[in-house]
Scaffold this motif. Structure first.
Motif, mmCIF file in Angstrom:
data_model
loop_
_atom_site.group_PDB
_atom_site.id
_atom_site.type_symbol
_atom_site.label_atom_id
_atom_site.label_comp_id
_atom_site.label_asym_id
_atom_site.label_seq_id
_atom_site.Cartn_x
_atom_site.Cartn_y
_atom_site.Cartn_z
ATOM 1 N N ILE A 77 0.843 -1.206 0.000
ATOM 2 C CA ILE A 77 0.000 0.000 0.000
ATOM 3 C C ILE A 77 0.873 1.249 0.000
ATOM 4 O O ILE A 77 0.598 2.228 -0.716
ATOM 5 C CB ILE A 77 -0.950 -0.026 1.207
ATOM 6 N N ILE A 78 1.940 1.233 0.799
ATOM 7 C CA ILE A 78 2.873 2.358 0.823
ATOM 8 C C ILE A 78 3.472 2.582 -0.565
ATOM 9 O O ILE A 78 3.558 3.717 -1.058
ATOM 10 C CB ILE A 78 3.973 2.114 1.874
ATOM 11 N N THR A 79 3.872 1.485 -1.207
ATOM 12 C CA THR A 79 4.435 1.570 -2.552
ATOM 13 C C THR A 79 3.417 2.123 -3.534
ATOM 14 O O THR A 79 3.733 2.964 -4.389
ATOM 15 C CB THR A 79 4.912 0.178 -3.017
ATOM 16 N N LYS A 80 2.173 1.645 -3.424
ATOM 17 C CA LYS A 80 1.107 2.130 -4.302
ATOM 18 C C LYS A 80 0.861 3.626 -4.105
ATOM 19 O O LYS A 80 0.729 4.386 -5.078
ATOM 20 C CB LYS A 80 -0.181 1.341 -4.027
ATOM 21 N N PHE A 81 0.781 4.076 -2.844
ATOM 22 C CA PHE A 81 0.549 5.500 -2.576
ATOM 23 C C PHE A 81 1.673 6.353 -3.178
ATOM 24 O O PHE A 81 1.408 7.430 -3.733
ATOM 25 C CB PHE A 81 0.458 5.750 -1.069
ATOM 26 N N LYS A 82 2.907 5.900 -3.064
ATOM 27 C CA LYS A 82 4.026 6.659 -3.619
ATOM 28 C C LYS A 82 3.989 6.639 -5.140
ATOM 29 O O LYS A 82 4.157 7.677 -5.799
ATOM 30 C CB LYS A 82 5.354 6.061 -3.115
ATOM 31 N N LYS A 237 -13.379 -1.789 -6.674
ATOM 32 C CA LYS A 237 -13.868 -1.273 -7.956
ATOM 33 C C LYS A 237 -12.890 -1.525 -9.101
ATOM 34 O O LYS A 237 -13.218 -2.205 -10.075
ATOM 35 C CB LYS A 237 -14.167 0.221 -7.822
ATOM 36 N N ALA A 238 -11.679 -0.992 -9.004
ATOM 37 C CA ALA A 238 -10.750 -1.080 -10.131
ATOM 38 C C ALA A 238 -10.302 -2.504 -10.412
ATOM 39 O O ALA A 238 -9.992 -2.848 -11.555
ATOM 40 C CB ALA A 238 -9.536 -0.193 -9.874
ATOM 41 N N PHE A 239 -10.262 -3.360 -9.371
ATOM 42 C CA PHE A 239 -9.784 -4.725 -9.549
ATOM 43 C C PHE A 239 -10.922 -5.745 -9.574
ATOM 44 O O PHE A 239 -10.675 -6.953 -9.570
ATOM 45 C CB PHE A 239 -8.793 -5.085 -8.440
ATOM 46 N N ALA A 240 -12.182 -5.257 -9.593
ATOM 47 C CA ALA A 240 -13.351 -6.150 -9.608
ATOM 48 C C ALA A 240 -13.272 -7.158 -8.466
ATOM 49 O O ALA A 240 -13.399 -8.361 -8.648
ATOM 50 C CB ALA A 240 -13.473 -6.869 -10.952
ATOM 51 N N MET A 241 -13.069 -6.636 -7.250
ATOM 52 C CA MET A 241 -12.894 -7.491 -6.069
ATOM 53 C C MET A 241 -13.877 -7.109 -4.964
ATOM 54 O O MET A 241 -13.526 -7.110 -3.781
ATOM 55 C CB MET A 241 -11.452 -7.384 -5.555
ATOM 56 N N THR A 242 -15.110 -6.799 -5.331
ATOM 57 C CA THR A 242 -16.064 -6.317 -4.327
ATOM 58 C C THR A 242 -16.255 -7.306 -3.182
ATOM 59 O O THR A 242 -16.297 -6.922 -2.019
ATOM 60 C CB THR A 242 -17.425 -6.016 -4.986
ATOM 61 N N GLY A 243 -16.365 -8.586 -3.496
ATOM 62 C CA GLY A 243 -16.620 -9.581 -2.458
ATOM 63 C C GLY A 243 -15.411 -9.969 -1.638
ATOM 64 O O GLY A 243 -15.545 -10.666 -0.629
ATOM 65 N N TRP A 244 -14.232 -9.512 -2.026
ATOM 66 C CA TRP A 244 -13.019 -9.845 -1.274
ATOM 67 C C TRP A 244 -12.911 -8.992 -0.012
ATOM 68 O O TRP A 244 -12.216 -9.380 0.942
ATOM 69 C CB TRP A 244 -11.782 -9.643 -2.155
ATOM 70 N N ARG A 245 -13.564 -7.845 0.000
ATOM 71 C CA ARG A 245 -13.724 -6.990 1.175
ATOM 72 C C ARG A 245 -12.394 -6.532 1.774
ATOM 73 O O ARG A 245 -12.091 -6.776 2.942
ATOM 74 C CB ARG A 245 -14.571 -7.679 2.260
ATOM 75 N N ILE A 246 -11.607 -5.824 0.969
ATOM 76 C CA ILE A 246 -10.382 -5.227 1.483
ATOM 77 C C ILE A 246 -10.361 -3.739 1.125
ATOM 78 O O ILE A 246 -10.424 -3.362 -0.048
ATOM 79 C CB ILE A 246 -9.119 -5.901 0.907
ATOM 80 N N GLY A 247 -10.279 -2.918 2.167
ATOM 81 C CA GLY A 247 -10.068 -1.492 1.997
ATOM 82 C C GLY A 247 -8.885 -1.068 2.848
ATOM 83 O O GLY A 247 -8.405 -1.845 3.685
ATOM 84 N N TYR A 248 -8.421 0.145 2.656
ATOM 85 C CA TYR A 248 -7.287 0.606 3.452
ATOM 86 C C TYR A 248 -7.280 2.121 3.515
ATOM 87 O O TYR A 248 -7.924 2.811 2.716
ATOM 88 C CB TYR A 248 -5.962 0.084 2.875
ATOM 89 N N LEU A 249 -6.560 2.636 4.496
ATOM 90 C CA LEU A 249 -6.410 4.084 4.627
ATOM 91 C C LEU A 249 -4.975 4.442 4.940
ATOM 92 O O LEU A 249 -4.211 3.650 5.487
ATOM 93 C CB LEU A 249 -7.346 4.641 5.703
ATOM 94 N N GLY A 250 -4.627 5.670 4.548
ATOM 95 C CA GLY A 250 -3.391 6.300 4.968
ATOM 96 C C GLY A 250 -3.760 7.560 5.719
ATOM 97 O O GLY A 250 -4.603 8.342 5.255
#
Length: 394
Positions: A77-82, A237-250
């Motif tokens: 996630i850190i890598t993605k944010f950067k 949304k972008a990865f079509a993973m609605t049922g996988w139920r993973i979100g995150y925050l910074g």
């Protein structure tokens, strides 16, 4: 003494989920319903992500996860944010949750006290207002217009701020309008916020990659905003993973640690297999899901062309997400096939019953003049659905 708490009695039912349930009910009765109500991509999760989940199963990932997420996922996630947002977070500033909705709930519960005001540009995502209310905050709605592409101006933000304002919540790209705030527009909002250093911002960027204008700006990138912004994202949304139920925050570390504490008492860590799959999803280039974004843009143009051929539908051109949010207020006060249309809820129900097309009333999003139409459906379904709508209102 009543059985149920005031909290749950006063809470609204999610309009999107309610319409989805009604759609399933009518389908079970044999009705040929076309569902354009749910915010869910109609693609399958890409194989490279599914393969990572299968590998995790075979490697016997089956134990409780750290409350705030696997270190490897937090690093991804850190890598993605950067890489994608030019944001420099550290491990203690990242929290992984069971969907972005839990991230939002955590933030509300750890920051809001009774009477704290949260500014919500309308239209807003359906759950924002009730999440704020459950945390005993006070939603302050700021109406926008289709002429301004449903975006709040700096002047409107300034006018909405009071001594009780604690936060601003918004999404870009926006659910339900598809609006995308430009860097210049975010700079203007930030200029106002810099005069009010006690106000924090929740920037919901779950639709970040479903963007048709070739660039996404996070408000946390803007000068002076990083230390007072909670950036919410996820993979639904972008990865079509609605049922996988993973979100995150910074977030600022103190806020992230508070969210970790709250989550530890409510759900603890998110699903282990899903987390391992998301490591792969985020470490890969976003270009691997570009085929979905390209198809969504084709569908957006198709929907707009078809809707613009129906008198009474006023549209703009959304720049992201997979929704259009037409103004249908010209139908208010009219009678269609013997049914009086008083508001957007009446109109949405009319389309379900007469056209057999499921949409969502704009009332649920804080805008009573519009309906939300999702184009997360095949082109064939879209063409048939809009044809039915046109016939139903002719």
């Amino acid at each position: 003494m009543s059985l149920l708490s005031d909290r749950i009695v006063n809470m609204s039912t999610s309009a999107t989920l309610a319409m989805a349930a009604k759609t399933r009910e009518l389908k079970a009765e044999g009705k040929d319903i076309i569902g354009l109500s749910l915010g869910e991509p109609d693609f399958n999760t890409p194989d490279y992500i599914k393969d990572a989940a299968i590998q995790a199963i075979n490697e016997n990932y089956n134990s409780y996860t750290p409350v705030d997420g696997y270190v490897e996922l937090k690093q991804a996630i850190i890598t993605k944010f950067k890489r994608d947002n030019n944001l420099n977070y550290t491990l203690p500033q990242i929290v992984v949750s069971t969907g972005a909705k839990q991230c939002l709930s955590n933030v509300a519960m750890v920051l809001l006290n009774k009477g704290d005001e949260v500014i919500l540009p309308c239209p807003y995502w359906v759950s924002y207002s009730d999440i704020v209310k459950v945390a005993e905050g006070t939603p302050v709605e700021v109406q926008t217009s289709i002429e301004n592409d449903f975006k709040m101006t700096a002047e409107q933000l300034e006018a909405a701020i009071t001594p009780n304002t604690k936060m601003l919540w918004f999404s870009s790209p926006c659910n339900p309008s598809g609006s995308v705030y430009s860097r210049e527009e975010l700079e203007a909002l930030a200029e106002v916020l810099r005069k009010h250093p006690h106000i924090y911002v929740v920037s919901d960027e779950i639709y970040e990659h479903i963007n048709f204008i070739g660039g996404h700006t996070s408000i946390a990138e803007i000068d002076g905003m990083f230390d007072r912004t909670i950036t919410i994202n996820g993979v639904s949304k972008a990865f079509a993973m609605t049922g996988w139920r993973i979100g995150y925050l910074g977030a600022p570390e103190a806020i992230a640690r508070a969210c970790n504490k709250m989550q530890g008492q409510v759900t603890s860590g998110a699903n282990c297999i899903a987390q391992r799959a998301v490591i792969t999803a985020l470490n890969e280039s976003p270009s691997r899901v570009q085929f979905m974004i390209d198809e969504f843009k084709v569908r957006r143009d198709l929907v707009l062309n078809l809707l613009n051929d129906i008198p009474g539908f006023q549209t703009n051109t959304p720049e992201g997400a997979f929704y259009v949010f037409p103004n249908i207020s010209t139908f208010f006060g009219k009678t269609l096939r013997g049914k009086k249309i008083n508001n957007a809820t009446d109109f949405s129900l009319y389309l379900l019953e007469e056209a057999l097309v499921a949409t969502v009333t704009g009332d649920a999003f804080g805008n009573p003049n519009c309906i939300r139409i999702s184009y997360a459906a095949s082109q064939e379904q879209i063409i048939e659905a809009i044809k039915r709508i046109k016939e139903a209102v002719s």
